[in-house]
Design a protein around this motif. Structure first.
Motif, PDB file in Angstrom:
ATOM      1  N   SER A 177       0.819  -1.214   0.000  1.00 20.88           N
ATOM      2  CA  SER A 177       0.000   0.000   0.000  1.00 20.88           C
ATOM      3  C   SER A 177       0.849   1.259   0.000  1.00 20.88           C
ATOM      4  O   SER A 177       0.344   2.346  -0.312  1.00 20.88           O
ATOM      5  CB  SER A 177      -0.956   0.008   1.203  1.00 20.88           C
ATOM      6  OG  SER A 177      -0.246   0.082   2.422  1.00 20.88           O
ATOM      7  N   SER A 178       2.134   1.135   0.328  1.00 24.59           N
ATOM      8  CA  SER A 178       3.014   2.303   0.240  1.00 24.59           C
ATOM      9  C   SER A 178       3.071   2.807  -1.196  1.00 24.59           C
ATOM     10  O   SER A 178       3.192   4.014  -1.438  1.00 24.59           O
ATOM     11  CB  SER A 178       4.422   1.955   0.737  1.00 24.59           C
ATOM     12  OG  SER A 178       5.020   0.935  -0.054  1.00 24.59           O
ATOM     13  N   VAL A 179       2.968   1.876  -2.168  1.00 25.24           N
ATOM     14  CA  VAL A 179       2.942   2.263  -3.580  1.00 25.24           C
ATOM     15  C   VAL A 179       1.696   3.099  -3.877  1.00 25.24           C
ATOM     16  O   VAL A 179       1.749   4.107  -4.584  1.00 25.24           O
ATOM     17  CB  VAL A 179       2.957   0.998  -4.472  1.00 25.24           C
ATOM     18  CG1 VAL A 179       2.825   1.376  -5.942  1.00 25.24           C
ATOM     19  CG2 VAL A 179       4.222   0.177  -4.229  1.00 25.24           C
ATOM     20  N   ILE A 180       0.563   2.658  -3.311  1.00 27.64           N
ATOM     21  CA  ILE A 180      -0.701   3.352  -3.557  1.00 27.64           C
ATOM     22  C   ILE A 180      -0.692   4.716  -2.874  1.00 27.64           C
ATOM     23  O   ILE A 180      -1.141   5.724  -3.439  1.00 27.64           O
ATOM     24  CB  ILE A 180      -1.881   2.495  -3.073  1.00 27.64           C
ATOM     25  CG1 ILE A 180      -1.814   1.102  -3.718  1.00 27.64           C
ATOM     26  CG2 ILE A 180      -3.197   3.173  -3.390  1.00 27.64           C
ATOM     27  CD1 ILE A 180      -2.811   0.126  -3.162  1.00 27.64           C
ATOM     28  N   PHE A 181      -0.187   4.766  -1.641  1.00 30.52           N
ATOM     29  CA  PHE A 181      -0.076   6.048  -0.945  1.00 30.52           C
ATOM     30  C   PHE A 181       0.814   7.009  -1.734  1.00 30.52           C
ATOM     31  O   PHE A 181       0.527   8.205  -1.814  1.00 30.52           O
ATOM     32  CB  PHE A 181       0.508   5.843   0.455  1.00 30.52           C
ATOM     33  CG  PHE A 181      -0.525   5.596   1.511  1.00 30.52           C
ATOM     34  CD1 PHE A 181      -1.192   6.656   2.108  1.00 30.52           C
ATOM     35  CD2 PHE A 181      -0.836   4.318   1.906  1.00 30.52           C
ATOM     36  CE1 PHE A 181      -2.149   6.439   3.079  1.00 30.52           C
ATOM     37  CE2 PHE A 181      -1.791   4.082   2.878  1.00 30.52           C
ATOM     38  CZ  PHE A 181      -2.451   5.146   3.472  1.00 30.52           C
ATOM     39  N   ALA A 182       1.886   6.460  -2.326  1.00 36.80           N
ATOM     40  CA  ALA A 182       2.780   7.304  -3.115  1.00 36.80           C
ATOM     41  C   ALA A 182       2.049   7.880  -4.316  1.00 36.80           C
ATOM     42  O   ALA A 182       2.210   9.063  -4.651  1.00 36.80           O
ATOM     43  CB  ALA A 182       3.992   6.493  -3.573  1.00 36.80           C
ATOM     44  N   GLY A 183       1.224   7.042  -4.973  1.00 38.43           N
ATOM     45  CA  GLY A 183       0.466   7.532  -6.113  1.00 38.43           C
ATOM     46  C   GLY A 183      -0.512   8.621  -5.728  1.00 38.43           C
ATOM     47  O   GLY A 183      -0.649   9.636  -6.419  1.00 38.43           O
ATOM     48  N   ALA A 184      -1.202   8.397  -4.603  1.00 43.71           N
ATOM     49  CA  ALA A 184      -2.182   9.389  -4.152  1.00 43.71           C
ATOM     50  C   ALA A 184      -1.500  10.632  -3.588  1.00 43.71           C
ATOM     51  O   ALA A 184      -1.849  11.772  -3.945  1.00 43.71           O
ATOM     52  CB  ALA A 184      -3.085   8.758  -3.096  1.00 43.71           C
ATOM     53  N   SER A 312      -6.045  12.955  -9.638  1.00 42.62           N
ATOM     54  CA  SER A 312      -5.269  11.710  -9.714  1.00 42.62           C
ATOM     55  C   SER A 312      -5.270  10.960  -8.384  1.00 42.62           C
ATOM     56  O   SER A 312      -4.807   9.822  -8.312  1.00 42.62           O
ATOM     57  CB  SER A 312      -3.818  12.013 -10.139  1.00 42.62           C
ATOM     58  OG  SER A 312      -3.125  12.716  -9.115  1.00 42.62           O
ATOM     59  N   VAL A 313      -5.811  11.577  -7.322  1.00 45.19           N
ATOM     60  CA  VAL A 313      -5.797  10.959  -5.994  1.00 45.19           C
ATOM     61  C   VAL A 313      -6.890   9.900  -5.803  1.00 45.19           C
ATOM     62  O   VAL A 313      -6.605   8.787  -5.348  1.00 45.19           O
ATOM     63  CB  VAL A 313      -5.900  12.048  -4.894  1.00 45.19           C
ATOM     64  CG1 VAL A 313      -5.988  11.405  -3.514  1.00 45.19           C
ATOM     65  CG2 VAL A 313      -4.702  12.987  -4.971  1.00 45.19           C
ATOM     66  N   PRO A 314      -8.177  10.173  -6.116  1.00 48.39           N
ATOM     67  CA  PRO A 314      -9.240   9.198  -5.824  1.00 48.39           C
ATOM     68  C   PRO A 314      -9.039   7.795  -6.400  1.00 48.39           C
ATOM     69  O   PRO A 314      -9.367   6.814  -5.717  1.00 48.39           O
ATOM     70  CB  PRO A 314     -10.490   9.878  -6.400  1.00 48.39           C
ATOM     71  CG  PRO A 314     -10.206  11.338  -6.279  1.00 48.39           C
ATOM     72  CD  PRO A 314      -8.750  11.456  -6.598  1.00 48.39           C
ATOM     73  N   PRO A 315      -8.527   7.623  -7.639  1.00 47.05           N
ATOM     74  CA  PRO A 315      -8.320   6.249  -8.110  1.00 47.05           C
ATOM     75  C   PRO A 315      -7.390   5.444  -7.215  1.00 47.05           C
ATOM     76  O   PRO A 315      -7.612   4.244  -6.975  1.00 47.05           O
ATOM     77  CB  PRO A 315      -7.715   6.445  -9.505  1.00 47.05           C
ATOM     78  CG  PRO A 315      -8.224   7.773  -9.954  1.00 47.05           C
ATOM     79  CD  PRO A 315      -8.242   8.608  -8.710  1.00 47.05           C
ATOM     80  N   PHE A 316      -6.355   6.081  -6.686  1.00 47.44           N
ATOM     81  CA  PHE A 316      -5.424   5.383  -5.796  1.00 47.44           C
ATOM     82  C   PHE A 316      -6.066   5.119  -4.438  1.00 47.44           C
ATOM     83  O   PHE A 316      -5.798   4.094  -3.809  1.00 47.44           O
ATOM     84  CB  PHE A 316      -4.136   6.194  -5.646  1.00 47.44           C
ATOM     85  CG  PHE A 316      -3.292   6.217  -6.887  1.00 47.44           C
ATOM     86  CD1 PHE A 316      -2.458   5.156  -7.197  1.00 47.44           C
ATOM     87  CD2 PHE A 316      -3.353   7.286  -7.761  1.00 47.44           C
ATOM     88  CE1 PHE A 316      -1.683   5.164  -8.354  1.00 47.44           C
ATOM     89  CE2 PHE A 316      -2.596   7.307  -8.919  1.00 47.44           C
ATOM     90  CZ  PHE A 316      -1.755   6.242  -9.216  1.00 47.44           C
ATOM     91  N   ALA A 317      -6.913   6.030  -3.977  1.00 47.30           N
ATOM     92  CA  ALA A 317      -7.635   5.809  -2.722  1.00 47.30           C
ATOM     93  C   ALA A 317      -8.574   4.614  -2.856  1.00 47.30           C
ATOM     94  O   ALA A 317      -8.689   3.782  -1.945  1.00 47.30           O
ATOM     95  CB  ALA A 317      -8.405   7.067  -2.329  1.00 47.30           C
ATOM     96  N   ALA A 318      -9.269   4.521  -3.987  1.00 49.43           N
ATOM     97  CA  ALA A 318     -10.156   3.373  -4.230  1.00 49.43           C
ATOM     98  C   ALA A 318      -9.354   2.084  -4.294  1.00 49.43           C
ATOM     99  O   ALA A 318      -9.782   1.034  -3.783  1.00 49.43           O
ATOM    100  CB  ALA A 318     -10.925   3.584  -5.532  1.00 49.43           C
TER     101      ALA A 318
END
Length: 475
Positions: A177-184, A312-318
């Motif tokens: 999830s660190s990857v996803i947090f980085a994206g968001a 660009s944040v919501p897709p990574f949050a989902a």
């Protein structure tokens, strides 16, 4: 003193006799060790630092996607495919040195190697903030790939020695999830930095690299003191706690075992490794395609620079939400295959939406397609890594296997950087068809890997004559 754990009659033996409880729950730890408390202790000591390390590493790797929506292409004369080539060059050293990096990490200890990698990465990132030409950007991207090659496979390699199979997916997902947090977080950070254009004479995109490079160096210094090593090397565990970890994960292999040329040759003959590597490859392509180009795709929907970063944040949050749900049920049911297929189906649906609606002013549908692709790719990727690594045993298999699988998989980044090119804008039909074809191939590879696992599991159970969940290959 030997680093191999010692056992006596008052503790546990290296080869415990499996009772009915052992068949169902794994070997029983020493009676004076509270397993739940031990797992919480490991969670707090192992995962946070690794999470922070890869958060800044992945953020530094993909922050160029945010910079490309600012003035960077004009300032560095990135015409044609130059931006894509700059993304590509990162993967050459990143792929080639992943297995050697795991071997070096085993010799130097994780806290030394991983902290060194992230400090080096931060220093190069600082240099990237001051490049003045396309050539300078190419050079820094190459050294970024060299500095980061050990972080991702090395961290998964390390985590796999701390947890038994039924505990692993939640922990792998926590790290993933660190990857996803980085994206968001990258989008949020970039939306703020976009307002810093001209501050102290620097363009806003340079501030992205400058601030994130400093953060990487600081995290690397902390990691030198707080990053965990392998269980046998953990000074923060008692001898009984070390014995309990080793017993339940079934990792009795000597801590000082070395990888030899014959081990590399033997691994090269394992069909599972090839299937696993290419299976991961097919999920890495959409992961990197959207990590790098989500801002570009969203900008094509008609948004300005700051709105693009925020959207660009919501897709990574989902994606994070789905990863958490999948991790819970995957560990609870102790199965991985259906959850990988679920993610792949979401990608296929998302790509189909983009192919049929992109460019037709169906903003809500297009944004939903972006969310589906991101959710499917990131949720499947986390499960694939856990599935593959937890079907490996010992330092030799996992050091070679994790480096190979992640190395081959990350070659998908090379494909990803050419999925969305300027000559295909703004509809990007070629890129979406590439994602569709690769994901369908991924479904086939996933099913083939499962069939090989079933075959090898039957052979394993037949040959050993007993069932030990931590040793028998799992679906």
């Amino acid at each position: 003193m030997s680093s191999t754990p010692e056992y006596n009659n008052d503790n546990i033996k290296p080869e415990p006799i499996l009772s009915q409880q052992d068949h169902e729950d794994g070997p029983v730890p020493p009676p004076n060790v509270d397993d739940a408390a031990l797992v919480r202790k490991i969670d707090m000591r192992v995962l946070p630092m690794l999470f922070a390390i890869y958060l800044v590493a992945f953020l530094d790797r993909v922050n160029i996607s945010n910079a490309l929506t600012m003035s960077m292409p004009t300032d560095l004369d990135l015409y044609g495919d130059r931006a894509n080539i700059a993304l590509l060059i990162f993967y050459i050293p990143y792929i080639l040195f992943e297995i050697p990096s795991n071997i070096v990490m085993k010799k130097l200890k994780p806290h030394i190697w991983l902290s060194g990698c992230i400090i080096a990465f931060g220093i190069v990132m600082l240099g990237q903030a001051f490049v003045q030409s396309y050539g300078g950007l190419i050079a820094t991207r190459f050294f970024l790939g060299l500095a980061e090659c050990g972080i991702f496979p090395g961290s998964f390699y390390l985590i796999s020695f701390w947890y038994k199979r039924a505990e692993a997916q939640k922990r792998f997902t926590m790290y993933w999830s660190s990857v996803i947090f980085a994206g968001a977080f990258g989008g949020l950070l970039a939306s703020g930095i976009a307002k810093m254009d001209g501050m102290r004479g620097l363009e806003n995109w340079r501030w992205i690299f400058l601030l994130e490079g400093i953060a990487s160096i600081l995290i690397g210094i902390f990691a030198l003191f707080f990053c965990a090593d392998f269980p046998q090397q953990a000074s923060w565990l008692t001898e009984d706690e070390k014995a309990a970890v080793i017993a339940k994960t079934r990792n009795f292999e000597d801590d000082e075992v070395s990888v030899t040329k014959s081990d590399l040759i033997a691994s090269s003959k394992d069909l599972k490794l090839y299937l696993a590597g290419f299976m991961y490859f097919t999920i890495v392509v959409p992961i990197y395609a959207f990590s790098y180009f989500a801002p570009t795709i969203i900008k094509a929907l008609g948004y300005g620079t700051i709105q693009t970063q925020l959207h660009s944040v919501p897709p990574f949050a989902a994606a994070l939400g789905l990863c958490v749900v999948v991790a819970y049920f995957s560990d609870r049911l102790n199965i991985r295959l259906p959850f990988i297929l679920l993610g792949q189906i979401l990608i296929i649906i998302g790509v189909a939406i983009m192919l049929t609606t992109h460019g037709k002013s169906h903003f809500s549908a297009e944004y939903l397609g972006i969310c589906f692709i991101t959710m499917g790719a990131f949720s499947s990727g986390a499960v694939i890594i856990c599935w593959v690594l937890m079907n490996m045993q010992g330092h030799k298999e996992r050091s070679i296997g994790s480096g190979w699988v992640i190395g081959v998989g990350n070659a998908g980044g090379i494909v990803a950087v050419f999925c969305f090119t300027k000559d295909d804008a703004p509809l990007y039909h070629r890129g979406y068809w590439i994602l569709m074809g690769i994901t369908l191939a991924g479904v086939v590879l996933t099913l083939l890997y499962a069939l090989v696992i079933v075959r090898d599991r039957r052979r394993q159970v037949r040959d050993e004559g007993k069932v030990d969940k931590e040793k028998v290959l799992s679906l």
